[in-house]
Design an enzyme around this catalytic site. Structure first.
Site, PDB file in Angstrom:
ATOM      1  N   GLY A  74       0.920  -1.257  -0.028  1.00 43.61           N
ATOM      2  CA  GLY A  74       0.042  -0.100  -0.201  1.00 43.61           C
ATOM      3  C   GLY A  74       0.782   1.369   0.048  1.00 43.61           C
ATOM      4  CB  THR A  75       4.031   1.960   1.890  1.00 42.57           C
ATOM      5  OG1 THR A  75       3.410   1.820   3.254  1.00 42.57           O
ATOM      6  CG2 THR A  75       4.974   3.194   1.813  1.00 42.57           C
ATOM      7  CG  ASN A 157      -4.098   4.943   8.982  1.00 41.39           C
ATOM      8  OD1 ASN A 157      -4.543   6.072   8.435  1.00 41.39           O
ATOM      9  ND2 ASN A 157      -3.222   4.876   9.790  1.00 41.39           N
ATOM     10  CD  GLN A 185      -7.011   0.619   7.882  1.00 41.54           C
ATOM     11  OE1 GLN A 185      -7.865  -0.278   8.275  1.00 41.54           O
ATOM     12  NE2 GLN A 185      -6.124   0.417   8.156  1.00 41.54           N
ATOM     13  CG  HIS A 207      -0.925  -6.161   5.361  1.00 39.94           C
ATOM     14  ND1 HIS A 207      -0.881  -5.668   6.656  1.00 39.94           N
ATOM     15  CD2 HIS A 207      -0.254  -5.096   4.594  1.00 39.94           C
ATOM     16  CE1 HIS A 207      -0.456  -4.431   6.733  1.00 39.94           C
ATOM     17  NE2 HIS A 207       0.166  -3.830   5.795  1.00 39.94           N
ATOM     18  CB  CYS A 331       3.365   7.334  18.367  1.00 35.39           C
ATOM     19  SG  CYS A 331       3.149   7.415  20.456  1.00 35.39           S
TER      20      CYS A 331
HETATM   21  C1  LIG Z   1      -1.685   0.256   6.039  1.00 36.32           C
HETATM   22  C2  LIG Z   1      -1.985   1.413   5.402  1.00 36.32           C
HETATM   23  C3  LIG Z   1      -0.991   1.757   4.405  1.00 36.32           C
HETATM   24  C4  LIG Z   1       0.165   1.265   4.194  1.00 36.32           C
HETATM   25  O1  LIG Z   1      -0.054  -0.225   3.372  1.00 36.32           O
HETATM   26  P1  LIG Z   1       1.131  -1.209   3.559  1.00 36.32           P
HETATM   27  O2  LIG Z   1       0.673  -2.276   2.861  1.00 36.32           O
HETATM   28  O3  LIG Z   1       1.222  -1.761   4.759  1.00 36.32           O
HETATM   29  O4  LIG Z   1       2.516  -0.525   3.235  1.00 36.32           O
HETATM   30  C5  LIG Z   1      -1.238   3.032   3.809  1.00 36.32           C
HETATM   31  N1  LIG Z   1      -2.547   3.576   4.133  1.00 36.32           N
HETATM   32  C6  LIG Z   1      -3.333   3.203   4.836  1.00 36.32           C
HETATM   33  C7  LIG Z   1      -4.555   4.118   5.073  1.00 36.32           C
HETATM   34  C8  LIG Z   1      -3.076   2.165   5.644  1.00 36.32           C
HETATM   35  O5  LIG Z   1      -3.954   1.875   6.626  1.00 36.32           O
END
Ligand SMILES: *Cc1c(COP(=O)(O)O)cnc(C)c1O
Length: 388
Positions: A74-75, A157, A185, A207, A331
């Site tokens: 997601g990142t 999130n 999310q 995930h 945090c």
């Molecule tokens: C978890 C999350 C991400 C990051 O996703 P990853 O797959 O863990 O890198 C980005 N944005 C939101 C809103 C998330 O909850």
């Protein structure tokens, strides 16, 4: 034994892989292991699996398969959307401004800050209401021709609030400004139809919906011109070089299909448990507040602040008592910088230091929620009386 079982209530941080997802992935580690770019029999089997996964995701989102780009998480999807759109759009049109909300995930805020500090972009923030939601009218008033991209989180999130993304998307579309939303999310709990919602870019990560970690995808609407951030081969329509992670791509698609197929059965029950938890906490714990919108929030998401509580201490005590929860922000233990999101919704430090996020999932039972609700008031009381 049963009494000491640990209870997981941190589904917004990650979820366990669904067994059906695991089974769907397994053949692509050893039997159908080939590189999808290879033209031989094995390569074509792997390519077939990637194509099938892309079609599955596209059909869920009601878009074309070639509008789905598989990424590393997601990142990475957020990075590709923001950096790729900002850099390319500035090159094409001279637009030099990035507009985001103050309640974005760090994948967006840190990327935007980097584009601002090291690449000369101007970064502007919208405001949010007391629930952490962006007002479409403010977006409308804030758009300018020099805006390269707008990015606003779909569902938060940390505090669970859902933004009016459809309205904002129409406003950006009307002014011909690129709009990205982080739906990492949201995708786990909301039906998203991209024929109805005119976003240009949308991020997803597997995930958070019972898929594997380390895989995500970005929807890039046809005609949207972005620069790849990982360069090399021509995989993923030239937008994400590197041999595709076939088993994980298969896993993402299978998990997404399963979670959407289960919305009908699951979402109402999650919402019922969520509201039960929220009502109970607010009624039984003095000086407690919900964070985020009371109703317009993720179905599995309950988040609170408690006055004069150290969130890290509360989390440690909950962990000892057998409950895995979160403060909601990234945090770390020992680091008590107030969360930007809680500051943005107007909470003072005496409240924002005491945040708790309880996020439920498909395995959560009424009994587990009740156990938490029996334990929590006593822990809060102990911390306030410094009896620990
Ligand atoms: C978890 C999350 C991400 C990051 O996703 P990853 O797959 O863990 O890198 C980005 N944005 C939101 C809103 C998330 O909850």
């Amino acid at each position: 034994m049963e009494k000491n079982r640990k209870i997981y209530m941190d589904y917004a941080a990650s979820t366990p892989l669904d067994e059906e997802v695991f089974n769907a992935m397994v053949p692509y580690f050893m039997d159908d292991f080939a590189n999808p770019s290879s033209n031989h029999f094995w390569g074509q089997r792997a390519q077939g699996a990637v194509d099938g996964a892309r079609e599955t995701v596209a059909s869920i989102l009601n878009v074309k398969p070639e509008e789905i780009i598989f990424t590393g998480c997601g990142t990475e999807s957020d990075n590709l959307a923001l950096r790729g759109a900002a850099l390319r759009n500035r090159e094409r049109t001279g637009a030099n401004r990035i507009l985001i909300s103050p309640v974005e995930h760090h994948a967006i805020t840190e990327t935007a800050q980097q584009l601002c500090k090291h690449f000369g972009f101007q970064l502007d923030f919208l405001s949010v209401d007391e629930y952490g939601r962006v007002d479409p009218e403010e977006v409308k008033a804030s758009l300018r021709p020099d805006t390269a991209i707008v990015s606003i989180i779909f569902a938060n999130n940390e505090i669970g609030s859902i933004n009016p993304i459809e309205d904002i998307a129409f406003i950006c579309r009307e002014k011909d400004i690129l709009f990205h939303t982080d739906a990492v999310q949201a995708a786990a709990h909301l039906k998203i139809d991209l024929k109805e919602i005119p976003v240009d870019l949308l991020s997803i990560g597997a995930h958070k919906f019972y898929g594997p970690k380390g895989i995500g995808c970005l929807f890039v609407r046809g005609g949207t011109d972005i620069l790849p951030i990982i360069t090399g081969g021509s995989q993923e329509f030239g937008l994400r070089a590197g041999t595709p992670n076939v088993p994980y791509i298969v896993g993402l698609a299978e998990a997404y299909k399963l979670v959407v197929d289960n919305f009908k059965n699951r979402e109402n029950e999650l919402q019922r448990l969520r509201d039960y938890a929220i009502d109970n906490v607010l009624a039984n714990i003095p000086r407690s507040k919900i964070t985020g919108h009371p109703k317009d929030r993720l179905s599995n998401h309950a988040s609170f602040v408690f006055e004069n509580i150290d969130a890290n201490l509360l989390l440690m005590m909950l962990d000892t008592a057998g409950f895995a929860c979160s403060s909601g922000s990234a945090c770390k233990v020992g680091e008590s910088k107030p969360s930007e999101v809680l500051t943005a919704i107007g909470l003072s430090q005496t409240w924002s230091r005491g945040s708790l996020r309880v996020t439920l999932g498909k395995n959560t039972t009424q009994e587990e929620v009740e156990k938490l609700l029996e334990t929590l008031p006593g822990l809060i009381d102990c911390i306030r009386k410094k009896r620990y």
